[in-house]
Design an enzyme around this catalytic site. Sequence first.
Site, PDB file in Angstrom:
ATOM      1  N   PRO A   9      -5.848 -21.647  12.411  1.00 38.64           N
ATOM      2  CA  PRO A   9      -7.060 -21.050  12.439  1.00 38.64           C
ATOM      3  C   PRO A   9      -8.254 -22.010  11.625  1.00 38.64           C
ATOM      4  CG  PRO A   9      -5.688 -20.449  11.044  1.00 38.64           C
ATOM      5  CD  PRO A   9      -4.710 -21.016  11.773  1.00 38.64           C
ATOM      6  N   ASN A  10      -9.470 -21.986  12.493  1.00 41.12           N
ATOM      7  CA  ASN A  10     -10.576 -22.439  11.827  1.00 41.12           C
ATOM      8  C   ASN A  10     -10.878 -24.125  12.026  1.00 41.12           C
ATOM      9  OD1 ASN A  10     -11.732 -19.862  10.061  1.00 41.12           O
ATOM     10  ND2 ASN A  10     -10.021 -20.236   8.716  1.00 41.12           N
ATOM     11  N   ARG A  17     -17.911 -26.432  10.187  1.00 40.41           N
ATOM     12  CA  ARG A  17     -17.004 -26.119   8.708  1.00 40.41           C
ATOM     13  C   ARG A  17     -16.701 -27.055   7.953  1.00 40.41           C
ATOM     14  NH1 ARG A  17     -10.420 -25.586   8.671  1.00 40.41           N
ATOM     15  NH2 ARG A  17     -10.068 -24.576   6.890  1.00 40.41           N
ATOM     16  N   TYR A  22     -13.935 -31.509   5.600  1.00 36.27           N
ATOM     17  CA  TYR A  22     -13.099 -31.789   6.605  1.00 36.27           C
ATOM     18  C   TYR A  22     -13.808 -32.356   8.166  1.00 36.27           C
ATOM     19  CZ  TYR A  22     -10.879 -28.454   5.342  1.00 36.27           C
ATOM     20  OH  TYR A  22      -9.750 -27.081   4.134  1.00 36.27           O
ATOM     21  N   ASN A  73      -0.883 -28.470  13.165  1.00 39.04           N
ATOM     22  CA  ASN A  73      -1.761 -28.841  11.611  1.00 39.04           C
ATOM     23  C   ASN A  73      -1.751 -26.980  11.773  1.00 39.04           C
ATOM     24  OD1 ASN A  73      -3.328 -28.571   9.382  1.00 39.04           O
ATOM     25  ND2 ASN A  73      -4.809 -29.801  10.316  1.00 39.04           N
ATOM     26  N   ALA A  76      -4.772 -22.831   7.043  1.00 37.85           N
ATOM     27  CA  ALA A  76      -4.350 -22.066   6.217  1.00 37.85           C
ATOM     28  C   ALA A  76      -2.835 -21.578   6.229  1.00 37.85           C
ATOM     29  CB  ALA A  76      -5.086 -21.082   5.871  1.00 37.85           C
ATOM     30  N   GLU A  97       3.788 -32.516  10.321  1.00 37.65           N
ATOM     31  CA  GLU A  97       3.196 -31.673  10.093  1.00 37.65           C
ATOM     32  C   GLU A  97       1.568 -32.461   9.842  1.00 37.65           C
ATOM     33  OE1 GLU A  97       3.899 -30.893   6.147  1.00 37.65           O
ATOM     34  OE2 GLU A  97       2.601 -28.689   6.312  1.00 37.65           O
ATOM     35  N   HIS A  99      -2.296 -32.665   7.918  1.00 40.54           N
ATOM     36  CA  HIS A  99      -3.709 -32.012   7.494  1.00 40.54           C
ATOM     37  C   HIS A  99      -4.912 -32.806   7.258  1.00 40.54           C
ATOM     38  CE1 HIS A  99      -1.693 -28.419   6.520  1.00 40.54           C
ATOM     39  NE2 HIS A  99      -1.083 -29.575   6.438  1.00 40.54           N
ATOM     40  N   ARG A 106      -6.475 -30.584  -3.555  1.00 39.25           N
ATOM     41  CA  ARG A 106      -7.526 -29.039  -3.713  1.00 39.25           C
ATOM     42  C   ARG A 106      -6.444 -28.573  -4.414  1.00 39.25           C
ATOM     43  NH1 ARG A 106      -8.621 -28.736   1.868  1.00 39.25           N
ATOM     44  NH2 ARG A 106     -10.342 -26.881   1.263  1.00 39.25           N
TER      45      ARG A 106
HETATM   46  C1  DQA Z   1      -6.476 -28.066   6.662  1.00 43.20           C
HETATM   47  C2  DQA Z   1      -6.090 -28.054   5.030  1.00 43.20           C
HETATM   48  C3  DQA Z   1      -6.041 -26.548   4.893  1.00 43.20           C
HETATM   49  O1  DQA Z   1      -5.734 -26.326   3.717  1.00 43.20           O
HETATM   50  C4  DQA Z   1      -6.503 -25.560   5.365  1.00 43.20           C
HETATM   51  O2  DQA Z   1      -6.881 -24.031   5.317  1.00 43.20           O
HETATM   52  C5  DQA Z   1      -6.695 -26.214   6.541  1.00 43.20           C
HETATM   53  C6  DQA Z   1      -6.750 -27.372   7.420  1.00 43.20           C
HETATM   54  C7  DQA Z   1      -6.246 -29.225   6.904  1.00 43.20           C
HETATM   55  O3  DQA Z   1      -6.001 -29.883   7.736  1.00 43.20           O
HETATM   56  O4  DQA Z   1      -6.429 -30.391   5.693  1.00 43.20           O
HETATM   57  O5  DQA Z   1      -7.660 -24.760   7.612  1.00 43.20           O
HETATM   58  O6  DQA Z   1      -4.918 -27.512   7.786  1.00 43.20           O
END
Ligand code: DQA
Length: 147
Positions: A9-10, A17, A22, A73, A76, A97, A99, A106
Amino acid sequence: MKILVLNGPNLNMLGIREPGIYGTNSFSDLLNLLEKTAWEEHIEIEQYQSNHEGCLVDRIQEAYGRVDGIVINPAAYTHTSVAILDALKAVSIPAVEVHISDVDSREPFRQISYAGLACVKTIKGQGLDGYRQAILFLKDYLSNQKA
Ligand code: DQA
């Protein structure tokens, strides 16, 4: 070799964002990077993004028997989803994985990763290049597995 890149998501809002966290590159910049990496590495890359947990689980299940490796990835859902963890374990496809941000520096809740428990490696805090690094790692990992 076929690699599935999954984004949660997002991540479709990249560039808009929280650019301080990011970066300013957009989601379509990420798609271009994936396409370029696939071409350079002579591999097939399939990508899927969803804001819905169940859709990500469905896509992991659909990868069974069809895909050699997964780059994920979960965004959240990283920090909440036992369903994604179980799906990765169910298919037993080697997964990495990713990020974009350095989750370790964080909020404390971002330091828990369920999906990561089913992954052979985690790459964090490398921006979009983390996806390229994950693909290169998986390519190597899968080639060594076959040898
Ligand atoms: C994320 C880190 C997560 O904590 C966050 O909720 C994201 C993006 C990252 O790519 O840094 O949506 O996965």
